[in-house]
Design a protein around this motif. Structure first.
Motif, PDB file in Angstrom:
ATOM      1  N   ILE A 157      30.055  79.516  14.520  1.00  0.00           N
ATOM      2  CA  ILE A 157      31.140  78.569  14.790  1.00  0.00           C
ATOM      3  C   ILE A 157      30.565  77.195  15.121  1.00  0.00           C
ATOM      4  N   ALA A 158      30.946  76.203  14.334  1.00  0.00           N
ATOM      5  CA  ALA A 158      30.473  74.831  14.535  1.00  0.00           C
ATOM      6  C   ALA A 158      30.867  74.311  15.917  1.00  0.00           C
TER       7      ALA A 158
ATOM      8  N   ARG B  12      41.293  77.638  17.219  1.00  0.00           N
ATOM      9  CA  ARG B  12      42.319  77.784  16.175  1.00  0.00           C
ATOM     10  C   ARG B  12      41.784  77.178  14.890  1.00  0.00           C
ATOM     11  N   ILE B  13      41.818  77.965  13.824  1.00  0.00           N
ATOM     12  CA  ILE B  13      41.359  77.490  12.526  1.00  0.00           C
ATOM     13  C   ILE B  13      42.595  77.214  11.689  1.00  0.00           C
ATOM     14  N   ASN B  14      42.753  75.969  11.320  1.00  0.00           N
ATOM     15  CA  ASN B  14      43.981  75.543  10.657  1.00  0.00           C
ATOM     16  C   ASN B  14      43.623  74.739   9.407  1.00  0.00           C
ATOM     17  N   GLY B  15      43.690  75.380   8.252  1.00  0.00           N
ATOM     18  CA  GLY B  15      43.418  74.686   7.002  1.00  0.00           C
ATOM     19  C   GLY B  15      42.010  74.119   6.917  1.00  0.00           C
ATOM     20  N   GLY B  16      41.037  74.834   7.424  1.00  0.00           N
ATOM     21  CA  GLY B  16      39.655  74.373   7.379  1.00  0.00           C
ATOM     22  C   GLY B  16      39.253  73.511   8.561  1.00  0.00           C
ATOM     23  N   VAL B  17      40.203  73.142   9.401  1.00  0.00           N
ATOM     24  CA  VAL B  17      39.917  72.361  10.606  1.00  0.00           C
ATOM     25  C   VAL B  17      39.846  73.319  11.787  1.00  0.00           C
ATOM     26  N   ILE B  18      38.798  73.181  12.587  1.00  0.00           N
ATOM     27  CA  ILE B  18      38.649  74.027  13.771  1.00  0.00           C
ATOM     28  C   ILE B  18      39.088  73.217  14.982  1.00  0.00           C
ATOM     29  N   GLU B  19      40.067  73.744  15.719  1.00  0.00           N
ATOM     30  CA  GLU B  19      40.570  73.091  16.931  1.00  0.00           C
ATOM     31  C   GLU B  19      40.126  73.904  18.136  1.00  0.00           C
TER      32      GLU B  19
ATOM     33  N   GLN C 202      45.108  72.518  26.574  1.00  0.00           N
ATOM     34  CA  GLN C 202      44.504  71.201  26.394  1.00  0.00           C
ATOM     35  C   GLN C 202      43.564  71.197  25.192  1.00  0.00           C
ATOM     36  N   LEU C 203      43.872  70.361  24.224  1.00  0.00           N
ATOM     37  CA  LEU C 203      43.004  70.209  23.056  1.00  0.00           C
ATOM     38  C   LEU C 203      41.743  69.479  23.486  1.00  0.00           C
ATOM     39  N   LEU C 204      40.583  70.101  23.237  1.00  0.00           N
ATOM     40  CA  LEU C 204      39.308  69.458  23.535  1.00  0.00           C
ATOM     41  C   LEU C 204      38.902  68.529  22.403  1.00  0.00           C
ATOM     42  N   PHE C 205      38.809  69.079  21.187  1.00  0.00           N
ATOM     43  CA  PHE C 205      38.453  68.294  20.017  1.00  0.00           C
ATOM     44  C   PHE C 205      38.677  69.136  18.754  1.00  0.00           C
ATOM     45  N   LYS C 206      38.591  68.457  17.619  1.00  0.00           N
ATOM     46  CA  LYS C 206      38.733  69.104  16.303  1.00  0.00           C
ATOM     47  C   LYS C 206      37.456  68.838  15.510  1.00  0.00           C
TER      48      LYS C 206
END
Length: 137
Positions: free
Chosen positions: A95-96, A118-125, A132-136
């Motif tokens: 995991i990157a 959360r993996i959403n369309g190739g973007v890892i959140e 709280q979203l840390l980063f994508k």
């Protein structure tokens, strides 16, 4: 609905007659030792049935024992504090930016905090808990 691996998911959709989208959740709770290493028939079922509204929740204490077919087809992951260095190494490899997220969501947080990935369309959140979203990436 009652379901077996023998009955195709598409037949369940036909029984539903389109009145409401079909939603099935299959929960596999800490049964890793019972699954074939490459996923077998269950792996094939999981990878194909998700297109028919079947979601799978798989819990484990040892990611290394989860067949690659399950890990590669995951769309989300919840990670709690991991005392096992081999498990941490595996997550770092797969995991990157895992270390950065793990430190921010678990190490630097109060006890019992967790990392939600959360993996959403190739973007890892990466999230602290579900809040709280840390980063994508």
């Amino acid at each position: 609905y009652e379901y077996s691996l023998v009955q195709p998911v598409s037949s369940l959709q036909k029984q539903n007659k389109g009145t409401r989208p079909l939603a099935i959740v299959l929960v596999l709770d800490d049964i890793i030792g019972k699954l074939p290493h490459q996923g077998g028939e269950l792996g094939m079922f999981i990878t194909r049935s998700r297109h028919f509204g079947v979601s799978t929740v798989l819990t484990t204490q040892q990611l290394r024992l989860v067949a690659p077919v399950f890990r590669e087809n995951s769309s989300a992951m919840v990670v709690f504090k991991i005392p096992n260095h081999e498990e941490l190494r595996k997550l770092r490899q797969e995991i990157a930016n895992f270390d950065q997220a793990y430190n921010a969501a678990i190490v630097q947080q109060p006890p019992y905090s967790f990392l939600y990935i959360r993996i959403n369309g190739g973007v890892i959140e990466y999230y602290v808990r579900f809040e709280q979203l840390l980063f994508k990436v």
